[in-house]
Design an enzyme around this catalytic site. Structure first.
Site, PDB file in Angstrom:
ATOM      1  N   GLY A  13      42.767  36.745 -10.698  1.00  0.00           N
ATOM      2  CA  GLY A  13      41.989  37.056 -11.894  1.00  0.00           C
ATOM      3  C   GLY A  13      40.748  37.848 -11.547  1.00  0.00           C
ATOM      4  N   ALA A  14      40.880  38.736 -10.544  1.00  0.00           N
ATOM      5  CA  ALA A  14      39.713  39.438  -9.998  1.00  0.00           C
ATOM      6  C   ALA A  14      39.429  40.767 -10.675  1.00  0.00           C
ATOM      7  CB  ALA A  14      39.902  39.667  -8.497  1.00  0.00           C
ATOM      8  N   SER A  16      38.473  41.357 -13.765  1.00  0.00           N
ATOM      9  CA  SER A  16      37.444  41.336 -14.808  1.00  0.00           C
ATOM     10  C   SER A  16      36.751  39.982 -14.807  1.00  0.00           C
ATOM     11  CB  SER A  16      38.056  41.605 -16.194  1.00  0.00           C
ATOM     12  OG  SER A  16      38.966  40.574 -16.538  1.00  0.00           O
ATOM     13  N   GLY A  17      35.683  39.864 -15.590  1.00  0.00           N
ATOM     14  CA  GLY A  17      35.024  38.596 -15.821  1.00  0.00           C
ATOM     15  C   GLY A  17      34.491  37.909 -14.574  1.00  0.00           C
ATOM     16  N   GLY A  19      36.076  36.482 -12.155  1.00  0.00           N
ATOM     17  CA  GLY A  19      36.780  36.859 -10.934  1.00  0.00           C
ATOM     18  C   GLY A  19      36.231  38.123 -10.311  1.00  0.00           C
ATOM     19  N   SER A 133      37.831  24.231 -16.528  1.00  0.00           N
ATOM     20  CA  SER A 133      37.169  24.408 -17.822  1.00  0.00           C
ATOM     21  C   SER A 133      36.659  23.057 -18.285  1.00  0.00           C
ATOM     22  CB  SER A 133      38.150  24.961 -18.852  1.00  0.00           C
ATOM     23  OG  SER A 133      37.610  24.852 -20.160  1.00  0.00           O
ATOM     24  N   TYR A 158      45.670  24.503 -23.785  1.00  0.00           N
ATOM     25  CA  TYR A 158      44.912  25.030 -22.648  1.00  0.00           C
ATOM     26  C   TYR A 158      44.148  23.909 -21.946  1.00  0.00           C
ATOM     27  CZ  TYR A 158      41.134  27.571 -20.266  1.00  0.00           C
ATOM     28  OH  TYR A 158      40.232  28.039 -19.348  1.00  0.00           O
TER      29      TYR A 158
END
Length: 272
Positions: A13-14, A16-17, A19, A133, A158
């Site tokens: 998940g690198a 964007s955001g 990551g 989360s 989720y």
């Protein structure tokens, strides 16, 4: 943070955001950061910044995850830190090509498969850091309906997937004695409201002054990657150990989930 100098760190998940922010910071600290993303274009962009090869995978497809793991096993002799940061709520409806609920597959089965396949390169001095989360604290499950989706909103599914992932990885820590911790990055401006449909953009605008930046959210991931403190399966918020869902510490249910989930991914682990 010279402790990170030369270490091989895989960040999923690198692109964007949190990551992307973590990948940049880890790189600044001297680590050899290996970015993994779903988007080819965005992943190539961050990889160019880091001076490395990009890796892509679609976590809604377990064959894609298996291919990613084999590439990493072939390209590196060791992995010092695996940051399982990829996750979220996929926009796809229906079951995945593997026949699984997509939120559960992206947040639980895919990182579980990737980690199991990369274990030979983590054994020794490796560690695992998972992005969790806060929502997992409100989730619950039992053996009778742990995969039920009828009547549940995406966020509830989720939250449950994050709880299951936390339980699986604590069981992994018990079985493999590889250091592990997970953390809540905060409510991040880059993805806040992503599962709320029509109202997401309005909510982002209204609440943006109160949301954390990706850089702020990445701080705990970077801390857990570089700290001298041994990671022993704890849950962190703002770099501090804190109490997660009490079900995280249920070894009996966690061991049962391990058997259930390994059966679901078992065919991808054969002849890896």
């Amino acid at each position: 943070m010279t402790l990170l100098k030369g270490k091989v760190i895989v960040v999923t998940g690198a692109s964007s955001g949190v990551g992307a922010a973590a990948a940049r910071k880890l790189f600044e600290c001297g680590a050899r950061v290996i970015p993994v993303g779903r988007s080819i274009g965005r992943t190539e962009k961050i990889a160019k910044e880091l001076g490395v090869k990009p890796y892509t995978a679609d976590f809604t497809n377990l064959n894609s995850v298996r291919s990613l793991a084999n590439q990493l096993l072939n390209d590196f002799s060791r992995i010092d830190v695996l940051a399982n940061n990829a996750g979220g709520i996929p926009t796809e409806s229906g079951l995945t090509v593997d026949g699984n609920e997509p939120i559960f597959q992206v947040n639980t089965l895919s990182p579980f498969l990737l980690t199991l396949m990369l274990t030979p390169h983590l054994e020794g001095n490796g560690r695992i850091v998972n992005t969790s989360s806060r929502s997992h604290k409100g989730a619950s499950l039992n053996k009778g309906d742990w995969q039920r989706t009828n009547g549940l909103r995406s966020h509830a599914i989720y939250a449950r997937s994050k709880l299951i992932t936390g339980m699986l990885f604590r069981e992994y820590h018990r079985r493999y004695s590889i250091e592990f911790a997970d953390f809540h990055p905060g409510i991040i401006s880059s993805d806040f409201g992503r599962y709320m449909g029509f109202y997401a953009n309005i909510l982002k605008t209204v609440f943006s002054p109160f949301l954390a930046t990706p850089e702020k959210g990445a701080e705990t991931l970077v801390y857990l990657a570089e700290t001298n403190t041994k990671l022993s399966g704890d849950y962190y918020v703002r770099k501090q150990k804190t109490q997660g869902n009490r079900m995280l510490d249920d070894p009996t249910l966690s061991a049962w989930l391990w058997e259930e989930c390994t059966q679901m991914i078992g065919k991808y682990l054969i002849n890896t």
